[in-house]
Motif scaffolding. Sequence first.
Motif, PDB file in Angstrom:
ATOM      1  N   ILE A 377       4.512   7.129   3.719  1.00  0.00           N
ATOM      2  CA  ILE A 377       3.957   5.774   3.619  1.00  0.00           C
ATOM      3  C   ILE A 377       2.980   5.672   2.447  1.00  0.00           C
ATOM      4  CG2 ILE A 377       2.583   4.032   4.839  1.00  0.00           C
ATOM      5  CD1 ILE A 377       3.671   5.224   7.460  1.00  0.00           C
ATOM      6  N   ALA A 378       2.360   6.806   2.086  1.00  0.00           N
ATOM      7  CA  ALA A 378       1.369   6.799   1.007  1.00  0.00           C
ATOM      8  C   ALA A 378       1.989   6.759  -0.384  1.00  0.00           C
ATOM      9  CB  ALA A 378       0.472   8.033   1.125  1.00  0.00           C
ATOM     10  N   VAL A 379       3.289   7.032  -0.502  1.00  0.00           N
ATOM     11  CA  VAL A 379       3.930   7.133  -1.821  1.00  0.00           C
ATOM     12  C   VAL A 379       3.693   5.899  -2.702  1.00  0.00           C
ATOM     13  CG1 VAL A 379       6.167   7.252  -2.997  1.00  0.00           C
ATOM     14  CG2 VAL A 379       5.649   8.836  -1.134  1.00  0.00           C
ATOM     15  N   PRO A 380       3.833   4.663  -2.181  1.00  0.00           N
ATOM     16  CA  PRO A 380       3.604   3.494  -3.053  1.00  0.00           C
ATOM     17  C   PRO A 380       2.205   3.439  -3.663  1.00  0.00           C
ATOM     18  CG  PRO A 380       4.729   2.839  -1.036  1.00  0.00           C
ATOM     19  CD  PRO A 380       4.300   4.259  -0.846  1.00  0.00           C
ATOM     20  N   ALA A 546      -2.494   6.430   2.913  1.00  0.00           N
ATOM     21  CA  ALA A 546      -1.311   5.843   3.550  1.00  0.00           C
ATOM     22  C   ALA A 546      -1.487   4.334   3.719  1.00  0.00           C
ATOM     23  CB  ALA A 546      -1.063   6.503   4.904  1.00  0.00           C
ATOM     24  N   ALA A 547      -2.692   3.909   4.109  1.00  0.00           N
ATOM     25  CA  ALA A 547      -2.961   2.475   4.256  1.00  0.00           C
ATOM     26  C   ALA A 547      -2.855   1.763   2.910  1.00  0.00           C
ATOM     27  CB  ALA A 547      -4.345   2.256   4.872  1.00  0.00           C
ATOM     28  N   LEU A 548      -3.363   2.390   1.848  1.00  0.00           N
ATOM     29  CA  LEU A 548      -3.231   1.809   0.504  1.00  0.00           C
ATOM     30  C   LEU A 548      -1.764   1.714   0.103  1.00  0.00           C
ATOM     31  CD1 LEU A 548      -6.119   3.360  -1.631  1.00  0.00           C
ATOM     32  CD2 LEU A 548      -5.742   0.953  -1.109  1.00  0.00           C
ATOM     33  N   ALA A 553       2.925  -1.700  -0.933  1.00  0.00           N
ATOM     34  CA  ALA A 553       4.306  -2.051  -0.596  1.00  0.00           C
ATOM     35  C   ALA A 553       4.435  -3.525  -0.204  1.00  0.00           C
ATOM     36  CB  ALA A 553       4.807  -1.152   0.537  1.00  0.00           C
ATOM     37  N   VAL A 554       3.470  -4.043   0.543  1.00  0.00           N
ATOM     38  CA  VAL A 554       3.559  -5.421   1.032  1.00  0.00           C
ATOM     39  C   VAL A 554       3.075  -6.428  -0.010  1.00  0.00           C
ATOM     40  CG1 VAL A 554       2.699  -7.050   2.771  1.00  0.00           C
ATOM     41  CG2 VAL A 554       3.364  -4.738   3.450  1.00  0.00           C
ATOM     42  N   PHE A 555       1.894  -6.195  -0.592  1.00  0.00           N
ATOM     43  CA  PHE A 555       1.265  -7.212  -1.437  1.00  0.00           C
ATOM     44  C   PHE A 555       1.565  -7.070  -2.925  1.00  0.00           C
ATOM     45  CE2 PHE A 555      -1.126  -7.254   2.474  1.00  0.00           C
ATOM     46  CZ  PHE A 555      -1.362  -8.603   2.685  1.00  0.00           C
ATOM     47  N   GLN A 556       1.957  -5.881  -3.368  1.00  0.00           N
ATOM     48  CA  GLN A 556       2.279  -5.687  -4.784  1.00  0.00           C
ATOM     49  C   GLN A 556       3.784  -5.677  -5.010  1.00  0.00           C
ATOM     50  OE1 GLN A 556      -0.162  -2.722  -6.927  1.00  0.00           O
ATOM     51  NE2 GLN A 556       1.715  -2.012  -7.910  1.00  0.00           N
ATOM     52  N   TRP A 557       4.511  -5.018  -4.112  1.00  0.00           N
ATOM     53  CA  TRP A 557       5.968  -4.953  -4.246  1.00  0.00           C
ATOM     54  C   TRP A 557       6.673  -6.057  -3.474  1.00  0.00           C
ATOM     55  CZ3 TRP A 557       7.048   1.012  -3.464  1.00  0.00           C
ATOM     56  CH2 TRP A 557       6.458   1.720  -4.536  1.00  0.00           C
TER      57      TRP A 557
END
Length: 728
Positions: A377-380, A546-548, A553-557
């Motif tokens: 989850i942290a990858v983005p 992971a939260a970042l 993922a949601v707000f930038q991608w």
Amino acid sequence: MATFLYKLGRSAFRRRRLVALIWVALLALAGIGAASAPAATSSSFSIPGTEAQRAFDLLEERFPGASADGATARVVFKAPAGEKMTDPANKAEVQKTVAELRSGSDQVASVVDPYRAKAVSKDGTVAYTQVSYKVSGMELADKDREALTEAGEQARESGLTVEIGGDALQAAPETGASEIIGVAVAAVVLLITFGSLVAAGLPLLTAIIGVGIGVSGITALAGVLDLGSTTATLATMIGLAVGIDYALFIVSRYRAELAEGREREEAAGRAVGTAGSAVVFAGLTVVIALVGLAVVNIPMLSKMGFAAAGTVAIAVLIALTLIPALLGFAGNRVLGRKARRQAPASDKPNMGTRWARLVLRHPVAVLLAGVVGLGAIAVPAASLEMGLPDDGSQPTSTTQRRAYDLLSDGFGPGFNGPLLVVVDGDKAAADSTAEEISGLDGVAAVTPATYNKAGDAAMITVIPKDRPSSTQTEQLVHSIRDTSGDDVYVTGSTAMNIDFSQRMNDALLPYLGLVVGLAFLLLTVVFRSVLVPLKAALGFLLSVVAALGAVVAVFQWGWLGSLFGVEQTGPIMSMMPIFMVGVVFGLAMDYEVFLVTRMREAYVHGERPGQAIVTGFRHGARVVTAAAVIMIAVFAGFIGSSEQMVKMIGFGLAIAVFFDAFVVRMAIVPAVLALLGHRAWWLPRWLDRALPKVDVEGDGLRTDDDAAGGPAADPDPDADAERELVRV
């Protein structure tokens, strides 16, 4: 420490009327001080040491009265189909609106006539007027904003499309509804957790008293300490969170002591002596995180951090004194009806016990699942781009977004974020600078220079080709700064946002190092271990990254963006990482300290490592789960906001608390401790001698009967198998 807090708890229990009276008096005094203090204004936003700030300072010196850092609004007009803004009737309506804007508020510094300033699009369908104010957007009164919107409404009645953008419409965030929802959710969760209205009400009551004293104190001191109207925002959020958590921990331990058959006064003393020690150190870690915001060197953030830290300190004091006093008034009603009817003694397995034993049987699998899952989850987060949202990120239903789109269509996206170039020099220097900037890539237009009366300074407006939050506009700002001399400064809201983002980015690692480093030392003292604090810090970092990643993922991608109401993707708010670290770190350490101190207490009192883990979960898992669910619900309430920035904060904090509480503290922590066994509590002898003894485990409170009894027998038939399983 445990002995001191034990005496404090018993004393507060015995003298409950006096203690309650003192806190009520403090609340009344703070309220009177807040009511009699002048209304807080918005302290000016500044970023010392940046070029944008130096430019504003130069403007104040050379262009007095220009209100360079004042709020601005753009009233955008669009002609009906088949008409142009230059038609006589439309022109007359616009000029009437300009006159109304000039006379509508005494805070208006200037209003530009679009026809004189040639602010009409090439096709003649769009025009705009810029309104400049003497004060910042946060300092504008409601009547000033109403005058602005009423002028636009009257122009709409003539058939024109009129939309308004700019920071003049930005008001201080309204958080009251979210706080009420949070308190309501907290009440339901506490009632389910405790099964008693009295026990559920105590944490809520004391948290509200603590926040009331803290926020009233901030309001009373606002004028003396130059605290802005937004200073109390963080104090309210954090104060409510930790106030509920700390009271929850004390009340939960008190009920456990009663269940073991102790008298009420003795139970109150032991609850404060043991759980209270955890509260003190959890509070210290939160205070470190909040005071550490001063590292960023942005006065507004520093003041917010100090104010919130003061509110946390009040929450700790209330948990240690007012809670035992109120427990004295509550009597046995703090227990649910079912618990009051049962005989003392209840070590029967609960959900926490069963989960801990599952982890003990499969520690490697649980550890790998937690770390790999959060790592994925942290990858983005590796693609994180930081900036500050502009009107282009607003929902399309808002007038700010529609004004933004009209300007982009009529004049180009760069008109939404012009750059202000300040030249500290004469006319020749200004003309040379304007010519040099005109040749740069990404420049749509450069306006003629405006000079001050002395002729030794000039202002030049540069219109970028791209939108304010784009990387191309950021590159243009850097290009102007790199190619111009030392006497040329770039400022304006776009450049200020870029400098703010850079300052936050530069401060992130030092802030992390300071907060995590000091907390590591503090937790080493608490747990008398090197590996346990190290595990706590690494687990926290994993959950935040992971939260970042989820936020990116949601707000930038834009992944699942429609589910969360994200209409426009873009860079992540630049203060988001530091804000998440400060808020989530405090809550994470709350959960860590409360859960692991109970394990440490059991281990020190003779239980084997595996048994201690089970004991910690039996007593702490339910409480930590309740605290985390409350916080997730509070933060998730902000996701429904129409403001992209508020929505992002709510989502980021909710998902971070979820990851930290349920993946790190509930899964990774017991798995690591199970694998380490006795080694988890290892401390070099020289360090053991050097560190102060604080007795968080309550060793000094043990009676002869306690010592003789040893660890409580486990009635569960799986206990023997478990002891064999965890033997190290």
